[in-house]
Scaffold this active site. Sequence first.
Site, PDB file in Angstrom:
ATOM      1  N   HIS A  53      57.916  24.529  38.243  1.00  0.00           N
ATOM      2  CA  HIS A  53      57.460  23.173  37.954  1.00  0.00           C
ATOM      3  C   HIS A  53      57.747  22.871  36.488  1.00  0.00           C
ATOM      4  O   HIS A  53      57.807  23.781  35.644  1.00  0.00           O
ATOM      5  CB  HIS A  53      55.966  23.045  38.219  1.00  0.00           C
ATOM      6  CG  HIS A  53      55.588  23.120  39.658  1.00  0.00           C
ATOM      7  ND1 HIS A  53      54.361  22.690  40.116  1.00  0.00           N
ATOM      8  CD2 HIS A  53      56.270  23.563  40.751  1.00  0.00           C
ATOM      9  CE1 HIS A  53      54.301  22.868  41.424  1.00  0.00           C
ATOM     10  NE2 HIS A  53      55.438  23.406  41.830  1.00  0.00           N
ATOM     11  N   GLU A  55      55.908  21.730  34.145  1.00  0.00           N
ATOM     12  CA  GLU A  55      54.884  22.226  33.229  1.00  0.00           C
ATOM     13  C   GLU A  55      55.054  23.713  32.949  1.00  0.00           C
ATOM     14  O   GLU A  55      54.977  24.160  31.805  1.00  0.00           O
ATOM     15  CB  GLU A  55      53.473  22.000  33.789  1.00  0.00           C
ATOM     16  CG  GLU A  55      53.141  20.556  34.084  1.00  0.00           C
ATOM     17  CD  GLU A  55      53.405  20.182  35.540  1.00  0.00           C
ATOM     18  OE1 GLU A  55      54.516  20.456  36.064  1.00  0.00           O
ATOM     19  OE2 GLU A  55      52.502  19.599  36.163  1.00  0.00           O
ATOM     20  N   CYS A  83      49.428  20.139  39.239  1.00  0.00           N
ATOM     21  CA  CYS A  83      48.839  20.779  40.418  1.00  0.00           C
ATOM     22  C   CYS A  83      47.896  21.895  39.938  1.00  0.00           C
ATOM     23  O   CYS A  83      47.804  22.182  38.745  1.00  0.00           O
ATOM     24  CB  CYS A  83      49.936  21.354  41.312  1.00  0.00           C
ATOM     25  SG  CYS A  83      50.797  22.783  40.594  1.00  0.00           S
ATOM     26  N   CYS A  86      49.677  24.680  37.908  1.00  0.00           N
ATOM     27  CA  CYS A  86      50.026  24.270  36.553  1.00  0.00           C
ATOM     28  C   CYS A  86      48.784  24.081  35.691  1.00  0.00           C
ATOM     29  O   CYS A  86      48.788  24.425  34.507  1.00  0.00           O
ATOM     30  CB  CYS A  86      50.863  23.001  36.594  1.00  0.00           C
ATOM     31  SG  CYS A  86      52.504  23.283  37.325  1.00  0.00           S
TER      32      CYS A  86
END
Length: 149
Positions: A53, A55, A83, A86
Site C-alpha cells: 500500500h 502508506e 486501512c 496501514c
Amino acid sequence: MPFRTHMHAALEEARAAAARGEVPVGAVVVDPAGRVVARAGNRTRELTDPTAHAEILALRAACAAAGSERLPGHALYVTLEPCAMCAQAIALARIDRLYYGAADPKSGGVAHGARVFARAQAHHCPEIYEGLAEREAAALLRAFFADRR
C-alpha cells in the site's frame, strides 16, 4: 500552504498509481522541518504484494532515509483513509500527524472499521486530520472503479 502542497504531492502519487493500473492511493511522509522525505503510490499488483500500500511503501522509504524504524515529528499525508494494516504501521512508526483525504467506510481503519487508534492497545495515536482534498481524492477513486465496471 504546506498542507495543500503535501496533499497535492500525494494526489500526484495516486494519479501515477492509477496510470499503472493500481488503486489510486498516494502517500507522502514529511519530516519535522516540512521536507518531503518519501512518497509512494499503491503497487500491490506490480509487486504482487498485498502489503504494498502507498502508506507502507512511503513509511519504509522514510524509515530507511532516517535510519530508524520510528519517525517522531513526521507527518503522513495520504489520499484515502488508511486501512487497519496501514494504521497499525503508522502507530508503530510513531507518526505524529496523519492527514488524509477521502473517507473509506468499507475498509478504513481510522474513523471506520477497526478504528485502530481508538483502541487501548494502540502503540501510539497520531493527531488525525480528515478531509484534505477529499473531493479530488474521492473523484480519482470513483473514476478508477467506474472504468473497471
